[in-house]
Design an enzyme around this catalytic site. Sequence first.
Site, mmCIF file in Angstrom:
data_model
loop_
_atom_site.group_PDB
_atom_site.id
_atom_site.type_symbol
_atom_site.label_atom_id
_atom_site.label_comp_id
_atom_site.label_asym_id
_atom_site.label_seq_id
_atom_site.Cartn_x
_atom_site.Cartn_y
_atom_site.Cartn_z
ATOM 1 C CB SER A 188 -9.680 -6.730 55.644
ATOM 2 O OG SER A 188 -10.874 -7.501 55.498
ATOM 3 C CE LYS A 214 -11.399 -10.150 57.738
ATOM 4 N NZ LYS A 214 -11.971 -9.721 56.444
ATOM 5 C CB SER A 261 -11.656 -8.548 52.584
ATOM 6 O OG SER A 261 -11.585 -7.148 52.697
#
Length: 448
Positions: free
Chosen positions: A155, A77, A179
């Site tokens: 996310s 990420k 997330s």
Amino acid sequence: MIRNLIDLSRALEAGRISSVDLVQEFFQAVEFAGEEAARIFLTVYREAAEAQASWIDEARSKGIDLPRYAGVPVAIKDLFDVAGEVTRAGSKVLDARPPASADAEVVRRLRRAGFVIVGKNNMTEFAYSGLGINSHFGTPRNPRDAETARIPGGSSSGAAVAVAREMVPAAIGTDTGGSCRIPAAFCGIVGFKPSSWRVPKDGVVPLSRTLDCVGPLAHDVSNCSVLDDVLSGGRGEDVVSHPEGGLRVGVLETYVTEDLDEVVTEAYQLALTRLSRRGVRLAPVSVRELEELPAINAKGGYVGAEAYAFHKPLLETRGEHYDPWVRARFDSGRSQSAEEFIRLTEDRARIQLVSDDKQSAFDAFVMPAVPIVPPELSELEDHERSNAINRLCLRNTAVGNFLDLPSISIPCHDAGSLPVGLMLMGRRGEDRRLLSMARGLEQAIRGR
């Protein structure tokens, strides 16, 4: 691409495939994705990945002892530090910051295990949403519905899409309120949230230091288990599947089963039937105190207060660079008093005790990961509507973060249907046991 990490490591060791082959497969997938690739990956490490893969192949040919997963590609990420780079966290707010002086500990552990980090995935700005929207770099489309522009969930949006599209066998995300698990449920893959203390968070741009967790997204529980072991300091061991029969699973009701859409209801109930037929002992259970969570978090909860504390100087000096929708979410933290924060902590401890008592009668809790299927992007054009959808997406997964319980989302939809995730939630600190149960139940949950 071979999906399973252990199978990949064995194929590499046996010479059935090379590290260069695997890396080239990734770059071919990037090229095939066209313009969408830039919405999935914000950074691609082509030169570094090719060089590392070539060195690994040469070292292996010479009989040099290598880490178990040497040459296996993985993505991370965009909020993990990589030495020499500015860590953006899916935003343009941090562009003026100096480059990171060292890798995040998570990145260091991946490299130590031999993984080739091929790129950084797109995400919601500062991880502050469960939808996966990013107004700066674009929103990756959910790959499970090519006909409709649906959200990927967030996310960790780019991570889930990259795995679902088989660009990489696995990716590393973070989970503060869902997330990892929300995009996993929306994209038809597996997402795992560990107990908050098990994986170090140094070198990770924070959202809430209390609730933040680092976890994997992958095609199956085995891959999540391997990566969880690496991230928590191990060598990448898998868990042994727990036998299905005799497990006691509490089926959470009321709060987490309100407002389920028809597709989720049908898939979830069918998955419960499959589990029962395999000998899993299901029993309804209600933790009424969970219904207090909306009121407890009305001022933003831990995320609101802790995110505002981190972002306050940035909001004052670079506020115009935030997505207005994300920036508006910091207002709740601004208005939370010290007294309210203390009461929040007391309420959390109280509800944890109640939940622990209820959970002591079961091996795990089960519930739908997300109450709805992935919405269309067009549904989120209205801010009030998007806020309501975001709250609904986060509702069930956030329970695991608030209670600090390991949780995993496993696909339970039939082939051809929109993705639905079933979530198992284990006891605090018993992460490996939860993964073992999840491995044992995975095929039943998937209807295989």
